[in-house]
Design a protein around this motif. Structure first.
Motif, PDB file in Angstrom:
ATOM      1  N   GLU A  35     -14.955 -59.224  77.078  1.00 37.16           N
ATOM      2  CA  GLU A  35     -15.091 -59.349  78.536  1.00 37.16           C
ATOM      3  C   GLU A  35     -16.081 -60.449  78.910  1.00 37.16           C
ATOM      4  O   GLU A  35     -15.865 -61.182  79.891  1.00 37.16           O
ATOM      5  CB  GLU A  35     -15.545 -58.013  79.126  1.00 37.16           C
ATOM      6  N   PHE A  39     -15.299 -63.835  81.251  1.00 36.32           N
ATOM      7  CA  PHE A  39     -16.068 -64.151  82.450  1.00 36.32           C
ATOM      8  C   PHE A  39     -16.649 -65.560  82.375  1.00 36.32           C
ATOM      9  O   PHE A  39     -16.613 -66.323  83.363  1.00 36.32           O
ATOM     10  CB  PHE A  39     -17.184 -63.118  82.627  1.00 36.32           C
ATOM     11  N   THR A 241     -14.781 -48.263  87.985  1.00 33.41           N
ATOM     12  CA  THR A 241     -14.190 -49.440  87.330  1.00 33.41           C
ATOM     13  C   THR A 241     -13.861 -50.533  88.334  1.00 33.41           C
ATOM     14  O   THR A 241     -14.157 -51.720  88.119  1.00 33.41           O
ATOM     15  CB  THR A 241     -12.934 -49.020  86.556  1.00 33.41           C
ATOM     16  N   LEU A 242     -13.271 -50.154  89.466  1.00 33.63           N
ATOM     17  CA  LEU A 242     -12.945 -51.142  90.493  1.00 33.63           C
ATOM     18  C   LEU A 242     -14.193 -51.755  91.102  1.00 33.63           C
ATOM     19  O   LEU A 242     -14.214 -52.960  91.408  1.00 33.63           O
ATOM     20  CB  LEU A 242     -12.089 -50.489  91.587  1.00 33.63           C
ATOM     21  N   VAL A 244     -17.123 -52.297  89.666  1.00 32.81           N
ATOM     22  CA  VAL A 244     -17.745 -53.250  88.742  1.00 32.81           C
ATOM     23  C   VAL A 244     -16.922 -54.528  88.654  1.00 32.81           C
ATOM     24  O   VAL A 244     -17.454 -55.642  88.778  1.00 32.81           O
ATOM     25  CB  VAL A 244     -17.926 -52.601  87.358  1.00 32.81           C
ATOM     26  N   TYR A 245     -15.630 -54.401  88.457  1.00 26.16           N
ATOM     27  CA  TYR A 245     -14.813 -55.600  88.276  1.00 26.16           C
ATOM     28  C   TYR A 245     -14.656 -56.383  89.581  1.00 26.16           C
ATOM     29  O   TYR A 245     -14.566 -57.618  89.557  1.00 26.16           O
ATOM     30  CB  TYR A 245     -13.445 -55.218  87.708  1.00 26.16           C
ATOM     31  N   THR A 246     -14.617 -55.710  90.708  1.00 27.38           N
ATOM     32  CA  THR A 246     -14.548 -56.419  91.989  1.00 27.38           C
ATOM     33  C   THR A 246     -15.828 -57.197  92.242  1.00 27.38           C
ATOM     34  O   THR A 246     -15.807 -58.326  92.768  1.00 27.38           O
ATOM     35  CB  THR A 246     -14.289 -55.426  93.126  1.00 27.38           C
ATOM     36  N   PHE A 248     -17.923 -58.525  90.064  1.00 24.12           N
ATOM     37  CA  PHE A 248     -18.028 -59.740  89.247  1.00 24.12           C
ATOM     38  C   PHE A 248     -16.898 -60.731  89.524  1.00 24.12           C
ATOM     39  O   PHE A 248     -17.062 -61.928  89.268  1.00 24.12           O
ATOM     40  CB  PHE A 248     -18.055 -59.353  87.763  1.00 24.12           C
ATOM     41  N   PHE A 249     -15.780 -60.280  90.093  1.00 23.84           N
ATOM     42  CA  PHE A 249     -14.778 -61.236  90.551  1.00 23.84           C
ATOM     43  C   PHE A 249     -15.299 -62.027  91.747  1.00 23.84           C
ATOM     44  O   PHE A 249     -15.052 -63.239  91.864  1.00 23.84           O
ATOM     45  CB  PHE A 249     -13.486 -60.499  90.915  1.00 23.84           C
ATOM     46  N   PHE A 281     -24.003 -59.610  84.542  1.00 22.91           N
ATOM     47  CA  PHE A 281     -22.722 -59.167  84.010  1.00 22.91           C
ATOM     48  C   PHE A 281     -22.910 -58.431  82.680  1.00 22.91           C
ATOM     49  O   PHE A 281     -22.239 -57.426  82.412  1.00 22.91           O
ATOM     50  CB  PHE A 281     -21.793 -60.372  83.807  1.00 22.91           C
ATOM     51  N   ALA A 285     -21.618 -54.655  83.086  1.00 20.75           N
ATOM     52  CA  ALA A 285     -20.391 -54.441  82.316  1.00 20.75           C
ATOM     53  C   ALA A 285     -20.683 -53.654  81.037  1.00 20.75           C
ATOM     54  O   ALA A 285     -19.866 -52.824  80.611  1.00 20.75           O
ATOM     55  CB  ALA A 285     -19.749 -55.788  81.979  1.00 20.75           C
ATOM     56  N   LYS A 289     -19.008 -50.134  79.817  1.00 18.17           N
ATOM     57  CA  LYS A 289     -18.376 -49.973  78.514  1.00 18.17           C
ATOM     58  C   LYS A 289     -18.986 -48.803  77.731  1.00 18.17           C
ATOM     59  O   LYS A 289     -18.286 -48.131  76.953  1.00 18.17           O
ATOM     60  CB  LYS A 289     -18.510 -51.259  77.703  1.00 18.17           C
TER      61      LYS A 289
END
Length: 591
Positions: A35, A39, A241-242, A244-246, A248-249, A281, A285, A289
């Motif tokens: 991951e 990134f 999950t959404l 965290v990933y949102t 960093f997007f 990150f 992240a 994990k």
């Protein structure tokens, strides 16, 4: 397989924990490097496109989009949502480890309570433990992917020796849509009841204990099955999950370094590499994990439980305990400390520093020198030790008055010293004088007889009394009929009266108010007590107490050599001190 590093952190040394950062197995680098690489690559691609492939108009539009993403990305509560989620997962992970089924308690009970060293007794004990291990195997097959790969079908279970062919037929003939891990438990209970009827289990209490431990083992199995059945709600996992990933997007665009010539706030430097964004990150992240790895510890990750090892260990240990170790006790011999009352196991040279004395309390090493430095004096007062110029200064101190008003304890170097009575001091003083005796006070013999009736006191020795206290003497006096009727055996109750120095009208009035019984004739100006010479001479001539009637105590204090100030005398002989004397009725009750 669980990665163990406890021995590396047994001692907190310099760079001790930093060595753990270089480990690969079970590390965050192994868990997150994919991951993290994605990134970094995406961020680099956007940065290159912004710097070299966009026109000026497109750059201005991208800069506005970057500022917008950076502004609203911080509104995502990543820390709160992720922290609560990881805490919930870690607690669940540890509870699953605590509820792993271990047959040790059952094998100890079976080895000691199921009797019989013949072949049938051996077969009975081994079969009972095999049923217990079969129940745990069926549970592990249903929750662990590693165990399911090892025993995919019942044929593999039979081949491994956990179940016989006949038991397999009975197991498969019981039609039930549910997990049938409870069937071996029922077989175990029936076999234990049969052993009790045959006399292999001597007492019903032993049978009940074995059944209780079996129920605890079954509870552990059902708990693991429950954790596998009911997990953390999927909605919560998706939200975390959404989030965290949102976040960093949005950071891919919002954390880009913009052109410093445009003068945007916070974009004065162009460093090309966003170091703190990459660290952020790495932490967030990596936190996610960790939760993904611990949410099901019966998988094949580095920190998952070794269920296959548990199965092997439990079967081998339990069968050995109930078979080879049954009634197998070594011959008793005398230990090496047989005649040694002071038992001290030896230390090696490496462990010599850990041989420390026992802890006996925080006041054990408290020095007694300051309290016992004047061993020739029975009673020590602060007026005798303090300098003359310090006492008035202490009495007039405003700080001292405020501390007394607030009931604050004085520091050790300023607090008045309490009297220190030696073992050879008068017993009469320790019982009936809870306050310090002043050298200016005199105890009259006649007031002693009128206030209390003295009884049961031994005459103290003259050598035991200090120089400023005279020997206690007993003077006969009739006891009142009221006290005789109340307690015929206790007719002599001590009475203590404090007489102030001659010429002090204030304390003479106070003494007259506190004295009970008939008033006595006032003493002359040249007498030290109120006792007449005719009453005093027989006692002095005899040198011992009289044998008839109740007794009085005379305790006279010589007159002071120097006259104290009226302020000091009033503080030392106060109404509170005189009123603190015990009453005759109270002394009779305590006697």
């Amino acid at each position: 397989m669980t990665v163990t590093y406890s021995s590396k952190v047994a001692n907190a040394t310099f760079f001790g924990f930093h060595r753990l950062l270089l480990r690969w197995k079970g590390s965050i680098y192994k868990l997150l490097y994919r991951e993290f690489t994605v990134f970094v690559v995406l961020y680099s691609v956007l940065s290159i496109v912004y710097r070299f492939f966009l026109s000026e108009t497109q750059k201005r539009y991208f800069e506005k989009l970057s500022l917008y993403c950076d502004k609203y990305a911080e509104q995502i509560p990543v820390t709160f949502v992720l922290g609560f989620y990881v805490t919930l997962v870690v607690n669940r992970w540890w509870n699953q480890f605590v509820n792993l089924p271990w047959p040790d308690r059952l094998m100890l009970l079976i080895s000691s309570c199921v009797q019989g060293r013949d072949e049938h007794g051996r077969l009975l004990r081994r079969t009972m433990m095999r049923y217990i291990n079969l129940a745990s195997l069926l549970i592990f097959r249903s929750v662990s992917t590693a165990v399911c790969k090892r025993f995919p079908t019942i044929d593999h279970v039979v081949e491994a020796g956990f179940m016989t062919a006949e038991e397999r037929k009975v197991f498969e003939n019981l039609k039930s849509p549910h997990l049938k891990y409870w069937i071996p438990v029922v077989w175990f209970a029936n076999l234990a009841s049969k052993a009790r009827k045959e006399g292999r289990i001597k007492d019903s209490v032993d049978l009940q204990t074995i059944m209780n431990e079996m129920n605890k083992f079954r509870t552990w199995c059902s708990t693991l099955f429950g954790y596998d059945w009911v997990g953390i709600p999927l909605v919560y996992t998706q939200v975390v999950t959404l989030a965290v990933y949102t976040f960093f997007f949005a950071c891919l665009i919002g954390r880009q370094f913009l052109d410093p010539k445009q003068g945007y706030t916070g974009h004065d430097l162009d460093l090309y590499v966003p170091a703190f964004t990459l660290l952020q990150f790495f932490f967030y992240a990596g936190w996610l994990k960790v939760a993904e790895q611990l949410i099901n510890p019966f998988g094949e990750d580095d920190d998952d439980f070794e269920a296959n090892w548990c199965i092997d260990r439990n079967l081998q240990v339990s069968l050995m305990a109930v078979d080879e170790m049954h009634m197998n006790v070594p011959r008793m011999t005398k230990d090496i400390y047989w005649n040694d009352s002071d038992v001290r196991p030896p230390y090696t040279l490496a462990a010599a520093d850990y041989c420390i004395p026992s802890f006996l309390g925080s006041t054990t090493d408290m020095g007694l020198g300051p309290m016992l430095n004047l061993s020739d004096i029975d009673v020590l007062y602060y007026d005798d030790v303090m300098p003359e110029d310090y006492q008035p200064r202490r009495q007039m101190s405003v700080l001292g008055r405020v501390r007394r008003l607030l009931s604050v304890q004085d520091p050790p170097d300023l607090s008045p010293r309490r009297p220190s009575f030696k073992r050879n001091s008068s017993e009469f003083s320790s019982v009936f004088f809870p306050f310090p005796l002043d050298q200016n006070l005199q105890l009259g013999a006649e007031e002693l007889g009128n206030k209390f009736n003295l009884s049961g006191l031994q005459e103290p020795q003259a050598k035991a009394c200090p120089d400023h206290l005279s020997t206690l003497r007993e003077v006969s006096a009739p006891s009142t009929p009221e006290k005789q009727l109340r307690s015929p055996t206790l007719r002599k109750v001590p009475e203590v009266v404090v007489i102030p120095p001659q010429g002090n009208s204030l304390h003479r009035q106070q003494d007259n108010r506190d004295t009970q019984g008939p008033e006595l004739p006032q003493e002359g100006p040249g007498k030290g007590t109120r006792e007449s010479s005719s009453e005093r001479e027989p006692d002095q001539a005899a040198g011992r107490p009289k044998d008839q009637g109740s007794s009085k105590q005379r305790w006279s204090v010589p007159a002071p050599k120097k006259k104290l100030k009226s302020r000091q005398l009033f503080r030392r002989v106060s109404k509170a001190s005189l009123s603190s004397l015990p009453s005759p009725n109270g002394l009779v009750g305590r006697k």
